[in-house]
Design a protein around this motif. Sequence first.
Motif, PDB file in Angstrom:
ATOM      1  N   UNK A  77      66.441  22.174  -4.854  1.00 24.98           N
ATOM      2  CA  UNK A  77      65.241  22.306  -5.666  1.00 24.98           C
ATOM      3  C   UNK A  77      64.739  20.910  -5.990  1.00 24.98           C
ATOM      4  N   UNK A  78      63.448  20.657  -5.783  1.00 26.53           N
ATOM      5  CA  UNK A  78      62.892  19.335  -6.076  1.00 26.53           C
ATOM      6  C   UNK A  78      61.462  19.481  -6.595  1.00 26.53           C
ATOM      7  N   UNK A  79      60.864  18.352  -6.897  1.00 27.46           N
ATOM      8  CA  UNK A  79      59.489  18.301  -7.392  1.00 27.46           C
ATOM      9  C   UNK A  79      59.294  19.208  -8.607  1.00 27.46           C
ATOM     10  N   UNK A  80      60.260  19.138  -9.515  1.00 23.45           N
ATOM     11  CA  UNK A  80      60.161  19.927 -10.744  1.00 23.45           C
ATOM     12  C   UNK A  80      60.165  21.424 -10.523  1.00 23.45           C
ATOM     13  N   UNK A  81      60.782  21.864  -9.443  1.00 22.29           N
ATOM     14  CA  UNK A  81      60.862  23.300  -9.152  1.00 22.29           C
ATOM     15  C   UNK A  81      59.759  23.798  -8.243  1.00 22.29           C
ATOM     16  N   UNK A  82      58.843  22.922  -7.852  1.00 16.64           N
ATOM     17  CA  UNK A  82      57.734  23.342  -6.975  1.00 16.64           C
ATOM     18  C   UNK A  82      58.153  23.410  -5.513  1.00 16.64           C
TER      19      UNK A  82
END
Length: 150
Positions: A77-82
Motif C-alpha cells: 500500500x502506498x501513496x496514502x492508500x491510493x
Amino acid sequence: MKVVLFCGGLGTRLREHSDTIPKPLVNVGFRPIIWHLMRYYAHFGHSDFILCLGYRGDMIREYFLAYNECLSNDFTLSEGGRRVELHSTDIDDWRITFVDTGLHANIGQRLLRVRKHLGDEPVFLANYSDNLSDLPLDRMIADFESKKAV
C-alpha cells in the motif's frame, strides 16, 4: 475446457450452515469451498467456469462481485492508500459465468439450462461445488480422452 459447477442445492445435510449461506460458501480455512474447488481446476489450466445457481445464488454472486484480492494476497500500500500493488493474484485469469438454473431443479435440468454457455465444447468438466479432491486431474482427463468415450 469449461468447468460446470452445480451450486444450487438446498444443502440439507449441512443444515447448521445452509440456513444462512449456501454450501459452496462454507469456509475451509479463510476461503469458501467453491474458491478452493475453482483454484484446483485453475491449477490444471481450467479457468472458464459456469456456475449453476439456485438456492442462495445471490450470495454466491455477491461473494465474487465483492471479491477483494487484497484480503487473501500479499500487497504493498502506498501513496496514502491510493495505490495498491498486489504481489500475487487469486482469480485474475478466471472467467465466471453465473446462471440462475432454478431453486428446485435437478442436476440434469441445471445442465440443460447452461447448455448454451458451453457453446461447441466437445468435452467439459462438471462437479458439485462442495467437493474437494487432490485427484491428478490432468491424468484423469488424459485417461478419459484415450478411451474415445462419448
